[in-house]
Design a protein around this motif. Structure first.
Motif, mmCIF file in Angstrom:
data_model
loop_
_atom_site.group_PDB
_atom_site.id
_atom_site.type_symbol
_atom_site.label_atom_id
_atom_site.label_comp_id
_atom_site.label_asym_id
_atom_site.label_seq_id
_atom_site.Cartn_x
_atom_site.Cartn_y
_atom_site.Cartn_z
ATOM 1 N N THR A 38 0.832 -1.207 0.000
ATOM 2 C CA THR A 38 0.000 0.000 0.000
ATOM 3 C C THR A 38 0.862 1.252 0.000
ATOM 4 O OG1 THR A 38 -1.701 -1.220 1.236
ATOM 5 C CG2 THR A 38 -1.880 1.177 1.191
ATOM 6 N N ALA A 39 1.969 1.203 0.756
ATOM 7 C CA ALA A 39 2.872 2.355 0.828
ATOM 8 C C ALA A 39 3.458 2.707 -0.534
ATOM 9 C CB ALA A 39 3.996 2.069 1.823
ATOM 10 N N LEU A 135 -7.566 -1.398 -2.072
ATOM 11 C CA LEU A 135 -6.382 -1.494 -1.222
ATOM 12 C C LEU A 135 -6.735 -1.406 0.260
ATOM 13 C CD1 LEU A 135 -3.693 0.701 -3.033
ATOM 14 C CD2 LEU A 135 -3.524 -1.743 -2.536
ATOM 15 N N ARG A 136 -7.534 -0.396 0.612
ATOM 16 C CA ARG A 136 -7.831 -0.147 2.020
ATOM 17 C C ARG A 136 -8.652 -1.268 2.631
ATOM 18 N NH1 ARG A 136 -6.140 1.682 6.742
ATOM 19 N NH2 ARG A 136 -7.714 2.796 7.946
ATOM 20 N N ARG A 158 0.834 -1.413 13.298
ATOM 21 C CA ARG A 158 1.922 -1.761 12.384
ATOM 22 C C ARG A 158 1.499 -1.538 10.938
ATOM 23 N NH1 ARG A 158 6.893 -1.851 13.227
ATOM 24 N NH2 ARG A 158 6.745 -3.288 14.998
ATOM 25 N N TYR A 159 0.293 -1.945 10.624
ATOM 26 C CA TYR A 159 -0.220 -1.764 9.259
ATOM 27 C C TYR A 159 -0.328 -0.279 8.899
ATOM 28 C CZ TYR A 159 -3.882 -1.355 5.692
ATOM 29 O OH TYR A 159 -4.622 -0.993 4.582
ATOM 30 N N ASN A 160 -0.994 0.500 9.749
ATOM 31 C CA ASN A 160 -1.159 1.931 9.472
ATOM 32 C C ASN A 160 0.180 2.660 9.420
ATOM 33 O OD1 ASN A 160 -3.941 1.961 9.201
ATOM 34 N ND2 ASN A 160 -4.307 2.330 11.372
ATOM 35 N N GLY A 161 1.076 2.282 10.324
ATOM 36 C CA GLY A 161 2.366 2.955 10.361
ATOM 37 C C GLY A 161 3.207 2.699 9.121
ATOM 38 N N LEU A 162 3.207 1.464 8.650
ATOM 39 C CA LEU A 162 4.043 1.124 7.497
ATOM 40 C C LEU A 162 3.481 1.669 6.193
ATOM 41 C CD1 LEU A 162 5.197 -2.513 8.352
ATOM 42 C CD2 LEU A 162 6.549 -0.422 8.394
ATOM 43 N N TRP A 163 2.162 1.571 5.998
ATOM 44 C CA TRP A 163 1.656 2.117 4.742
ATOM 45 C C TRP A 163 1.773 3.638 4.738
ATOM 46 C CZ3 TRP A 163 -2.026 5.742 4.047
ATOM 47 C CH2 TRP A 163 -3.133 5.817 4.890
ATOM 48 N N GLY A 164 1.865 4.231 5.930
ATOM 49 C CA GLY A 164 2.084 5.666 6.010
ATOM 50 C C GLY A 164 3.428 6.107 5.458
ATOM 51 N N LEU A 165 4.375 5.167 5.313
ATOM 52 C CA LEU A 165 5.651 5.527 4.693
ATOM 53 C C LEU A 165 5.451 6.030 3.266
ATOM 54 C CD1 LEU A 165 7.902 2.566 5.913
ATOM 55 C CD2 LEU A 165 7.975 4.941 6.690
ATOM 56 N N GLY A 166 4.394 5.568 2.623
ATOM 57 C CA GLY A 166 4.074 6.090 1.300
ATOM 58 C C GLY A 166 3.707 7.553 1.357
#
Length: 433
Positions: A38-39, A135-136, A158-166
């Motif tokens: 997703t990111a 995706l969401r 963990r999911y929200n934090g990592l896709w936030g890298l995008g």
């Protein structure tokens, strides 16, 4: 639940290592994979929130009102389509839906730089709305099928934090690179980045989502009063807790993904003309991108920690009330005449509360869905978030045009205060720790 089972649950909740088994490690790996995929897909979308308010003419726009339409149409198109996508996920593998989303992402991201026409950009944003719904919802369902009551908040964080890298990539590229490479160069680079998501997709298992309720949560609810019996047997769309998560998701999204995300550049431009850091002069666009990029950069570390606290120690309810109260305070403070660094500190503080609220809101929605209807509740929750994110920019730019930025943020603070009060009435049916 007998005494031995209660002891087992208690031991799991205080275990500092939440993934002791091979199966748990595989589930964690699955969540990380969908988050990183997703990111790679979202930088093109997030880039537009930074550059369109000031560089709209470079994208072929002819009026300011077109900005609000473009930033909202992708969310508006999801309102009627997300229930259909939820229906689709009952019949296809999660991996199939995510594959379609990646293909649409490549088309839309490339179109942002080369369309140079309002109507074509509207079409591209509409296609991105379909991609993001796939995706969401696919990501949320992956987290739900890979978690339990003891680690759901942690994995959601963990999911929200990592896709936030995008978002980090999108904000930096939009705020810094737009003046050097222009819309075309930016869209080509972000399209190439999104193409890399195919490598992550290959390792995802083909998986259907079942609608079995969580037996632990159900047993806990049934062990309470007759009210709990009614909650379990009532249709999911009539349950009180479903109402809480849907209203909370809607109003949270109006502010976080609608008002704040689309107007931060305008807010900074009104308070700070230029900003000097390390000998470099940053425009309001670059500073907005930098501030939001910093927020996305701490999410991979902070969001799982917040989720774990809500799993084990404090619970979702207390933490989300605390976050809404703090968020309301900082929304008010940014409207006061502050010096430069105090203004930036308030922006950071509000972004911190946003990380808390999004993580806790998503986790609570997953709790409720696990105890009722996974696809039904999460589809409705996704629609509620989309509604808020869609009408947020429209409300924001309308109020700014009529009254300015300050009244807009007063309204946002009032909404957060009302949400904090509302959450005092929430009944948590998760097993006690």
């Amino acid at each position: 639940m007998n005494r031995s089972n209660q002891s087992s649950v208690s031991n799991r909740t205080i275990n500092l290592e939440p993934f002791p088994s091979d199966q748990d490690k595989e589930q964690k790996s699955r969540v990380i994979r969908i988050a990183l995929l997703t990111a790679l897909c979202i930088p093109g979308d997030l880039m537009l929130y930074i550059v369109l308010p000031l560089y709209w003419e470079d994208f072929g726009l002819t009026a300011i009102w077109q900005i609000g339409i473009l930033l909202s149409i992708n969310r508006l198109i999801r309102l009627p389509l997300t229930p259909l996508i939820g229906f689709l996920y009952r019949r296809i593998h999660l991996r199939t839906g995510i594959f379609i989303a990646v293909c649409l992402t490549l088309v839309t991201t490339l179109a942002y730089g080369f369309a140079q026409n309002f109507i074509l950009l509207v079409c591209a944003r509409a296609l991105w709305g379909i991609a993001w719904s796939l995706l969401r919802l696919g990501g949320l369902l992956t987290v739900m099928t890979s978690s339990n009551d003891q680690n759901r908040g942690y994995l959601m964080g963990r999911y929200n934090g990592l896709w936030g890298l995008g978002g980090l990539v999108g904000m930096i590229s939009g705020g810094v690179l737009i003046s050097y490479v222009g819309p075309q160069g930016l869209s080509i680079g972000l399209t190439a980045l999104a193409f890399c998501s195919f490598f992550l997709l290959r390792g995802m298992p083909a998986q259907y989502v079942t609608e079995e309720n969580n037996p632990t949560a159900r047993a806990h609810a049934l062990s309470h009063s007759s009210t709990s019996d009614q909650i379990i047997t009532t249709r999911w769309w009539r349950q009180r807790n479903v109402f809480f998560v849907l209203v909370s998701g809607l109003m949270m999204s109006i502010i976080v993904f609608g008002i704040f995300l689309s107007t931060l550049t305008v807010l900074i431009d009104e308070n700070i003309s230029t900003f000097l850091i390390l000998g470099m002069v940053l425009t309001s666009t670059a500073l907005s991108g930098l501030l939001q990029a910093i927020k996305w950069s701490w999410d991979p570390f902070l969001a799982p920690w917040i989720g774990k606290l809500s799993d084990n120690l404090f619970g979702r309810k207390k933490l989300i009330i605390f976050a809404f109260i703090l968020g309301s305070l900082f929304l008010l403070m940014v409207t006061f005449p502050l010096d430069l660094w105090m203004f930036i500190l308030c922006i950071f503080a509000f972004q911190l509360t946003s990380t808390m609220i999004v993580t806790l809101s998503d986790s609570t929605a997953s709790d409720v869905a696990t105890n009722s209807s996974k696809i039904g509740v999460m589809t409705s929750y996704t629609v509620a978030v989309d509604v808020g994110a869609a009408i947020g920019p429209l409300i924001a730019f309308f109020i700014i045009e009529q009254a300015g930025v300050q009244p807009l943020y007063w309204l946002a603070a009032l909404i957060y205060g009302a949400l904090a009060l509302m959450w005092t009435r929430y009944k948590d049916l998760r097993p006690e720790h």
